[in-house]
Design a protein around this motif. Structure first.
Motif, PDB file in Angstrom:
ATOM      1  N   THR A 136       0.861  -1.182   0.000  1.00 34.56           N
ATOM      2  CA  THR A 136       0.000   0.000   0.000  1.00 34.56           C
ATOM      3  C   THR A 136       0.891   1.224   0.000  1.00 34.56           C
ATOM      4  O   THR A 136       1.865   1.286   0.752  1.00 34.56           O
ATOM      5  CB  THR A 136      -0.905   0.019   1.251  1.00 34.56           C
ATOM      6  OG1 THR A 136      -1.530  -1.256   1.361  1.00 34.56           O
ATOM      7  CG2 THR A 136      -1.981   1.090   1.145  1.00 34.56           C
ATOM      8  N   ASP A 137       0.584   2.172  -0.880  1.00 35.17           N
ATOM      9  CA  ASP A 137       1.337   3.411  -0.931  1.00 35.17           C
ATOM     10  C   ASP A 137       0.329   4.553  -0.929  1.00 35.17           C
ATOM     11  O   ASP A 137      -0.505   4.639  -1.828  1.00 35.17           O
ATOM     12  CB  ASP A 137       2.210   3.448  -2.194  1.00 35.17           C
ATOM     13  CG  ASP A 137       3.055   4.712  -2.267  1.00 35.17           C
ATOM     14  OD1 ASP A 137       3.480   5.187  -1.192  1.00 35.17           O
ATOM     15  OD2 ASP A 137       3.267   5.219  -3.380  1.00 35.17           O
ATOM     16  N   LYS A 138       0.406   5.418   0.078  1.00 31.26           N
ATOM     17  CA  LYS A 138      -0.560   6.519   0.212  1.00 31.26           C
ATOM     18  C   LYS A 138      -1.981   5.974   0.090  1.00 31.26           C
ATOM     19  O   LYS A 138      -2.785   6.463  -0.692  1.00 31.26           O
ATOM     20  CB  LYS A 138      -0.303   7.599  -0.835  1.00 31.26           C
ATOM     21  CG  LYS A 138       1.108   8.183  -0.778  1.00 31.26           C
ATOM     22  CD  LYS A 138       1.271   9.321  -1.774  1.00 31.26           C
ATOM     23  CE  LYS A 138       2.683   9.836  -1.828  1.00 31.26           C
ATOM     24  NZ  LYS A 138       3.664   8.859  -2.371  1.00 31.26           N
ATOM     25  N   LYS A 139      -2.279   4.912   0.792  1.00 27.35           N
ATOM     26  CA  LYS A 139      -3.598   4.265   0.837  1.00 27.35           C
ATOM     27  C   LYS A 139      -3.990   3.561  -0.470  1.00 27.35           C
ATOM     28  O   LYS A 139      -5.060   3.000  -0.567  1.00 27.35           O
ATOM     29  CB  LYS A 139      -4.697   5.282   1.233  1.00 27.35           C
ATOM     30  CG  LYS A 139      -4.422   5.984   2.562  1.00 27.35           C
ATOM     31  CD  LYS A 139      -5.452   5.567   3.594  1.00 27.35           C
ATOM     32  CE  LYS A 139      -5.254   5.998   4.946  1.00 27.35           C
ATOM     33  NZ  LYS A 139      -4.940   6.769   5.825  1.00 27.35           N
ATOM     34  N   GLN A 140      -3.138   3.636  -1.488  1.00 28.97           N
ATOM     35  CA  GLN A 140      -3.443   2.961  -2.755  1.00 28.97           C
ATOM     36  C   GLN A 140      -2.730   1.607  -2.794  1.00 28.97           C
ATOM     37  O   GLN A 140      -1.578   1.519  -2.389  1.00 28.97           O
ATOM     38  CB  GLN A 140      -2.959   3.804  -3.948  1.00 28.97           C
ATOM     39  CG  GLN A 140      -3.769   5.069  -4.190  1.00 28.97           C
ATOM     40  CD  GLN A 140      -5.252   4.781  -4.340  1.00 28.97           C
ATOM     41  OE1 GLN A 140      -5.651   3.959  -5.148  1.00 28.97           O
ATOM     42  NE2 GLN A 140      -6.068   5.441  -3.529  1.00 28.97           N
TER      43      GLN A 140
END
Length: 186
Positions: A136-140
């Protein structure tokens, strides 16, 4: 010339026919010699995770083989040895595709070139040469394909929180579908 204590390689050779007959893999063998006595610790695993009962059965068969090797004069285990058979701990580093397969959906700490990242384990491809990693990166959600030939080390990361549903969903996809999802999200 006295009988020698078997090496890890020799022990592996002795016990593999039995472990294979039970569809188990020998993951670790440790021999600790304490004075005249010794402890032989064997870590076994399988796709279904061996139960204590199954390990007990295998342990009995392994004892018989080791005793026979001693009786035949092939090896010596000293004045008495203790055989310990268990499943390996989570600290076992991943060295084979089966480790990825057996820990699917769990968290893994992957270290490459001195940098560590935590990922969730997804599917292996059909030839078991690459594995999907979900992050997950910045909630994505982020999907990465790790070629197992790339230089890396990996070990299970203990998880205390409930896994995010999205990560579990992506980890549950087969390899091709996960790759496609990764392309779409770019």
């Amino acid at each position: 010339m006295g009988m020698a204590f078997p090496s890890v390689e020799q022990l592996t050779e002795l016990i593999t026919p039995i472990t294979e007959s039970h569809r188990m893999d020998v993951e670790t063998i440790k021999v600790v010699r304490a004075g005249k006595k010794s402890v032989v610790s064997i870590g076994l695993d399988s796709d279904t995770r061996p139960s204590l009962d199954e390990l007990e059965v295998v342990s009995q068969e392994l004892s018989e083989v080791l005793d026979a090797a001693e009786t035949e004069g092939r090896y010596s285990f000293g004045a008495g040895y203790t055989l310990e058979v268990s499943t390996p701990g989570v600290e076992l580093p991943f060295t084979a595709p089966r480790h990825w397969r057996r820990n699917r959906t769990r968290l893994v700490k992957v270290t490459q070139e001195g940098t560590s990242q935590i990922w969730r384990i997804g599917a292996l491809n059909s030839s078991e040469t690459a594995v999907i990693l979900v992050g997950t990166d910045k909630k994505q959600p982020v999907i990465r394909n790790l070629e197992l030939t790339e230089s890396h080390s990996a070990v299970v990361e203990i998880e205390f929180a409930k896994p995010p549903a999205m990560e579990l969903e992506l980890a549950g996809l087969n390899h091709e579908d996960a790759l496609e999802r990764g392309e779409e999200d770019k």
